[in-house]
Enzyme design. Structure first.
Site, PDB file in Angstrom:
ATOM      1  N   ARG A   1       4.268  13.261  -7.934  1.00 21.35           N
ATOM      2  CA  ARG A   1       4.133  12.510  -9.061  1.00 21.35           C
ATOM      3  C   ARG A   1       2.957  12.481  -9.996  1.00 21.35           C
ATOM      4  O   ARG A   1       1.845  12.587  -9.455  1.00 21.35           O
ATOM      5  CB  ARG A   1       4.526  10.997  -8.751  1.00 21.35           C
ATOM      6  CG  ARG A   1       4.505  10.065  -9.437  1.00 21.35           C
ATOM      7  CD  ARG A   1       4.995   8.698  -9.314  1.00 21.35           C
ATOM      8  NE  ARG A   1       4.402   8.035  -8.033  1.00 21.35           N
ATOM      9  CZ  ARG A   1       4.782   6.999  -7.540  1.00 21.35           C
ATOM     10  NH1 ARG A   1       6.160   6.445  -7.764  1.00 21.35           N
ATOM     11  NH2 ARG A   1       3.881   6.211  -6.576  1.00 21.35           N
TER      12      ARG A   1
ATOM     13  N   ARG B   1      -1.531  -0.987 -10.122  1.00 26.77           N
ATOM     14  CA  ARG B   1      -0.591  -1.827 -10.372  1.00 26.77           C
ATOM     15  C   ARG B   1      -1.172  -3.287 -10.509  1.00 26.77           C
ATOM     16  O   ARG B   1      -2.297  -3.480 -10.108  1.00 26.77           O
ATOM     17  CB  ARG B   1       0.193  -1.641  -9.156  1.00 26.77           C
ATOM     18  CG  ARG B   1       0.792  -0.238  -8.880  1.00 26.77           C
ATOM     19  CD  ARG B   1       0.887  -0.022  -7.213  1.00 26.77           C
ATOM     20  NE  ARG B   1       0.894   1.328  -6.813  1.00 26.77           N
ATOM     21  CZ  ARG B   1       2.102   1.707  -6.541  1.00 26.77           C
ATOM     22  NH1 ARG B   1       3.293   1.285  -6.823  1.00 26.77           N
ATOM     23  NH2 ARG B   1       2.162   3.226  -6.336  1.00 26.77           N
TER      24      ARG B   1
ATOM     25  N   LYS C   1       4.670  12.107  -2.901  1.00 22.73           N
ATOM     26  CA  LYS C   1       5.435  11.205  -2.359  1.00 22.73           C
ATOM     27  C   LYS C   1       6.161  11.674  -1.293  1.00 22.73           C
ATOM     28  O   LYS C   1       6.964  12.576  -1.701  1.00 22.73           O
ATOM     29  CB  LYS C   1       6.057  10.534  -3.663  1.00 22.73           C
ATOM     30  CG  LYS C   1       6.767   9.216  -3.260  1.00 22.73           C
ATOM     31  CD  LYS C   1       7.367   8.610  -4.660  1.00 22.73           C
ATOM     32  CE  LYS C   1       8.375   7.410  -4.226  1.00 22.73           C
ATOM     33  NZ  LYS C   1       8.879   7.026  -5.573  1.00 22.73           N
TER      34      LYS C   1
ATOM     35  N   ASP D   1       4.293  -4.913  -7.575  1.00 17.87           N
ATOM     36  CA  ASP D   1       3.737  -3.730  -7.184  1.00 17.87           C
ATOM     37  C   ASP D   1       4.197  -2.383  -7.894  1.00 17.87           C
ATOM     38  O   ASP D   1       3.866  -1.412  -7.605  1.00 17.87           O
ATOM     39  CB  ASP D   1       3.785  -3.316  -5.608  1.00 17.87           C
ATOM     40  CG  ASP D   1       5.265  -3.495  -5.256  1.00 17.87           C
ATOM     41  OD1 ASP D   1       5.665  -4.735  -5.517  1.00 17.87           O
ATOM     42  OD2 ASP D   1       5.634  -2.668  -4.476  1.00 17.87           O
TER      43      ASP D   1
ATOM     44  N   ASP E   1       8.924   5.462   7.884  1.00 21.42           N
ATOM     45  CA  ASP E   1       8.446   6.879   8.376  1.00 21.42           C
ATOM     46  C   ASP E   1       7.607   7.683   7.393  1.00 21.42           C
ATOM     47  O   ASP E   1       7.382   8.868   7.804  1.00 21.42           O
ATOM     48  CB  ASP E   1       9.662   7.679   8.728  1.00 21.42           C
ATOM     49  CG  ASP E   1      10.505   8.053   7.589  1.00 21.42           C
ATOM     50  OD1 ASP E   1      10.284   7.373   6.382  1.00 21.42           O
ATOM     51  OD2 ASP E   1      11.965   8.298   7.606  1.00 21.42           O
ATOM     52  N   GLY E   2       7.275   6.920   6.083  1.00 19.29           N
ATOM     53  CA  GLY E   2       6.590   7.740   5.326  1.00 19.29           C
ATOM     54  C   GLY E   2       7.245   9.075   4.607  1.00 19.29           C
ATOM     55  O   GLY E   2       6.627   9.906   3.578  1.00 19.29           O
TER      56      GLY E   2
ATOM     57  N   ASP F   1       7.966   4.036 -10.368  1.00 16.05           N
ATOM     58  CA  ASP F   1       8.943   3.728  -9.014  1.00 16.05           C
ATOM     59  C   ASP F   1      10.537   3.889  -9.413  1.00 16.05           C
ATOM     60  O   ASP F   1      11.173   2.825  -9.722  1.00 16.05           O
ATOM     61  CB  ASP F   1       8.634   2.350  -8.511  1.00 16.05           C
ATOM     62  CG  ASP F   1       8.771   2.655  -7.003  1.00 16.05           C
ATOM     63  OD1 ASP F   1       9.842   2.859  -6.552  1.00 16.05           O
ATOM     64  OD2 ASP F   1       8.038   1.982  -6.216  1.00 16.05           O
TER      65      ASP F   1
ATOM     66  N   GLY G   1       0.817  -1.219  -0.048  1.00 12.96           N
ATOM     67  CA  GLY G   1      -0.011  -0.226   0.083  1.00 12.96           C
ATOM     68  C   GLY G   1       0.754   1.247  -0.068  1.00 12.96           C
ATOM     69  O   GLY G   1       2.270   1.025   0.138  1.00 12.96           O
TER      70      GLY G   1
ATOM     71  N   ARG H   1       4.136   5.976   1.791  1.00 11.57           N
ATOM     72  CA  ARG H   1       4.626   7.116   1.958  1.00 11.57           C
ATOM     73  C   ARG H   1       4.069   8.119   0.951  1.00 11.57           C
ATOM     74  O   ARG H   1       4.747   8.768   0.108  1.00 11.57           O
ATOM     75  CB  ARG H   1       6.361   7.144   1.806  1.00 11.57           C
ATOM     76  CG  ARG H   1       6.842   6.517   0.790  1.00 11.57           C
ATOM     77  CD  ARG H   1       8.352   6.860   0.826  1.00 11.57           C
ATOM     78  NE  ARG H   1       9.051   6.146  -0.118  1.00 11.57           N
ATOM     79  CZ  ARG H   1      10.327   6.552  -0.408  1.00 11.57           C
ATOM     80  NH1 ARG H   1      11.092   7.303   0.134  1.00 11.57           N
ATOM     81  NH2 ARG H   1      10.844   5.784  -1.251  1.00 11.57           N
TER      82      ARG H   1
HETATM   83  P1  AMP Z   1       9.102   0.493  -3.148  1.00 10.92           P
HETATM   84  O1  AMP Z   1      10.307  -0.526  -2.970  1.00 10.92           O
HETATM   85  O2  AMP Z   1       9.256   1.856  -3.385  1.00 10.92           O
HETATM   86  O3  AMP Z   1       8.285   0.020  -4.260  1.00 10.92           O
HETATM   87  O4  AMP Z   1       8.324   0.346  -1.886  1.00 10.92           O
HETATM   88  C1  AMP Z   1       7.739  -0.786  -1.170  1.00 10.92           C
HETATM   89  C2  AMP Z   1       6.766  -0.718  -0.047  1.00 10.92           C
HETATM   90  O5  AMP Z   1       7.221  -0.010   0.693  1.00 10.92           O
HETATM   91  C3  AMP Z   1       5.465   0.518  -0.643  1.00 10.92           C
HETATM   92  O6  AMP Z   1       4.312  -0.091  -0.070  1.00 10.92           O
HETATM   93  C4  AMP Z   1       6.040   1.652  -0.107  1.00 10.92           C
HETATM   94  O7  AMP Z   1       5.021   2.552   0.132  1.00 10.92           O
HETATM   95  C5  AMP Z   1       6.688   1.331   1.355  1.00 10.92           C
HETATM   96  N1  AMP Z   1       7.613   2.353   1.831  1.00 10.92           N
HETATM   97  C6  AMP Z   1       8.884   2.632   1.291  1.00 10.92           C
HETATM   98  N2  AMP Z   1       9.658   3.490   1.893  1.00 10.92           N
HETATM   99  C7  AMP Z   1       8.791   3.827   2.757  1.00 10.92           C
HETATM  100  C8  AMP Z   1       8.840   4.773   3.974  1.00 10.92           C
HETATM  101  N3  AMP Z   1       9.911   5.525   4.138  1.00 10.92           N
HETATM  102  N4  AMP Z   1       7.888   4.623   4.891  1.00 10.92           N
HETATM  103  C9  AMP Z   1       6.873   4.086   4.646  1.00 10.92           C
HETATM  104  N5  AMP Z   1       6.576   3.209   3.838  1.00 10.92           N
HETATM  105  C10 AMP Z   1       7.534   3.225   2.638  1.00 10.92           C
HETATM  106 MG    MG Z   2       6.741   1.016  -5.147  1.00 11.99          MG
END
Ligand code: AMP
Ligand code: MG
Length: 478
Positions: free
Chosen positions: A173, A180, A110, A249, A122-123, A259, A87, A90
């Protein structure tokens, strides 16, 4: 015309389990750092004043634009082959901007704080990684490759802790949508068949309206998404793009590159090239990307199964047949692209050998992929040992015979970029910007807006520092 926010929020009409209403978490001291005027104009947002405090506040997540109904989307995904519930951890979707041309684009912040899907994250996002996404996605756009785009980067004034303390930033973005493969996995796993059907109808309506009256909509969607993904893979290979984290995803149903975490560009031609620090087995290596796209599409097919046919065996057979078309379709489009890179305007079956032979030679001699095509086009030679290899001389003679003058040149010029976001240039630009000097980044960003040959401007091949790539690593989710 004073164009401005023109939001619709159709995603909120979908089953509630697909999203959570979530406002962006405000930053401390918003500061707009990058703003994409051309894209803003296309979106109908030309009235935004990049110097106004209000604009910075919007793009840092401190102020909601009129009509926004912020939400975080739920999705799942296979990460490196393993199923996980994910989900937007962030990111928040502000809404769907309807442009003056009546197109619909998601506008998403983002790095705008935690959401119900943040798990332990940490979002937030670092300034450097959001600059990187801005640069890479805009470079891809100007290379003519379907991609999400970047409208703005705003600093939040909040610290972001990774290995060290970083400045935090929010990237805005823009995407055809953020649906997805993993969104379908999510609704298949947690929704009813009716909800899956509703989501399929929504997706078709939004991205593939021509399929609305198909008898088997699920199967038609699978084929349409496959076509788009094949085109995308062929584009990536054309320019030497390595996505780096092709989890399900991170595969867009609309066929956009999405991404930009650990992506990078190929210098020396080698299909085994991997830059991502966490891709230790080379699952997402340069030369593996088409195979992975097919794997992801099989997962997509799996999530559509009950809608393909109520008889499980029949559904499986239909899906399998569709997925089996991937390889022949991909190979056909891949060769067609390689012929274009080589300037072969009237391809014949034997030209396949010409393609296969040159790629083998490029790999053996560790030749720079992009610069090779530059030299081929302009009749010059690079420094690589390939130019003193007899096998290459023979190949060259065969290649010359397959050329048709100006038409071949024009074909090569529009298919072979001269300027790409070389890894060392990207890193230099980011380092300088983080230390306070924006000029290196801005120069690079401008150059990358014209990556192809242009009569009005002398462009020389980019030199890559020897051995830069041997220790170059990229990182996810920074
Ligand atoms: P990604 O590898 O960027 O595709 O991210 C995979 C998952 O990790 C997704 O659900 C992102 O929303 C979550 N995510 C990545 N970085 C963070 C973050 N700093 N805080 C919270 N969720 C994150
Ligand atoms: Mg992603």
């Amino acid at each position: 015309m004073n164009q401005t926010w023109n939001f619709q929020n159709t995603y909120t009409s979908l089953p509630q389990k697909l999203f959570s209403f979530q406002d962006p978490v405000p930053g401390l001291e918003p500061k707009l750092v990058l703003f994409n005027d051309a894209l803003a104009a296309d979106l109908g947002l030309s009235s935004l004043d990049a110097n106004a405090e209000e604009t910075a506040a919007i793009f840092a997540g401190n102020l909601l634009p009129e009509g926004a109904k912020p939400l975080a989307q739920a999705y799942a995904g296979h990460q490196f082959g393993h199923f996980n519930i994910l989900g937007d951890g962030r990111a928040v979707l502000l809404g769907e901007q309807i442009t003056p041309q009546n197109e619909r684009f998601d506008i998403q912040l983002k790095g705008a704080g935690q959401t119900p899907y943040s798990r332990r994250g940490d979002g937030r996002a670092t300034f450097s990684s959001m600059l990187r996404e801005y640069l890479m996605s805009e470079a891809m756009h100007h290379l003519g490759i379907p991609t999400t785009r970047s409208l703005a980067v705003a600093k939040t004034g909040l610290p972001v802790y990774r290995e060290k303390i970083n400045e935090g930033a929010v990237l805005t973005r823009i995407a055809a949508s953020h649906i997805r493969v993993g969104t379908f996995q999510f609704i298949r796993q947690f929704g009813t068949e009716e909800e899956l059907q509703a989501f399929l109808d929504y997706t078709i309506d939004r991205h593939y309206p021509a399929l609305k009256n198909e008898e088997n909509k699920a199967l038609a969607l699978l084929k349409a998404v496959m076509d788009k993904q094949i085109d995308l893979m062929v584009h990536w290979i054309r320019v030497g793009f390595i996505h780096g984290v092709m989890n399900t995803d991170n595969m867009s149903i609309a066929g956009e590159t999405i991404d930009y975490g650990p992506c990078a560009f190929l210098n020396i031609y080698d299909p085994k090239t991997v830059f991502s620090s966490i891709d230790q087995n080379g699952r997402y290596a340069f030369g593996n990307q088409a195979l992975i796209a097919r794997w992801n599409l099989a997962v997509f097919a799996g999530s559509l199964m009950p809608l393909i046919d109520s008889d499980e065996e029949k559904a499986l057979a239909l899906a399998q047949y569709a997925i089996d078309q991937f390889h022949p379709l991909f190979m056909e489009k891949w060769y067609a692209m390689m012929y274009q890179k080589l300037g072969i305007t009237k391809p014949q079956e034997e030209d396949k050998t010409l393609v296969n032979e040159i790629l083998e030679l490029l790999e053996i001699h560790k030749v720079d992929y992009t610069n090779f095509f530059y030299h081929l086009r302009f009749g010059t030679k690079g420094k690589a040992t390939i130019y003193s290899d007899d096998t290459f001389s023979k190949w060259y003679k065969k290649w010359e015979k397959r050329q048709s003058g100006a038409a071949s040149y024009a074909m090569m010029d529009t298919n072979n970029p001269i300027l790409i976001p070389r890894n060392h240039l990207v890193e230099e630009a980011l380092d300088a910007y983080v230390k306070g000097d924006a000029s290196v980044f801005n120069d690079l960003l401008e150059q990358l807006q014209q990556p192809y040959y242009n009569e009005q401007r002398e462009t020389i091949p980019q030199l890559v520092p020897a051995d830069f790539d041997t220790c170059y690593q990229t990182f996810c989710g920074t």
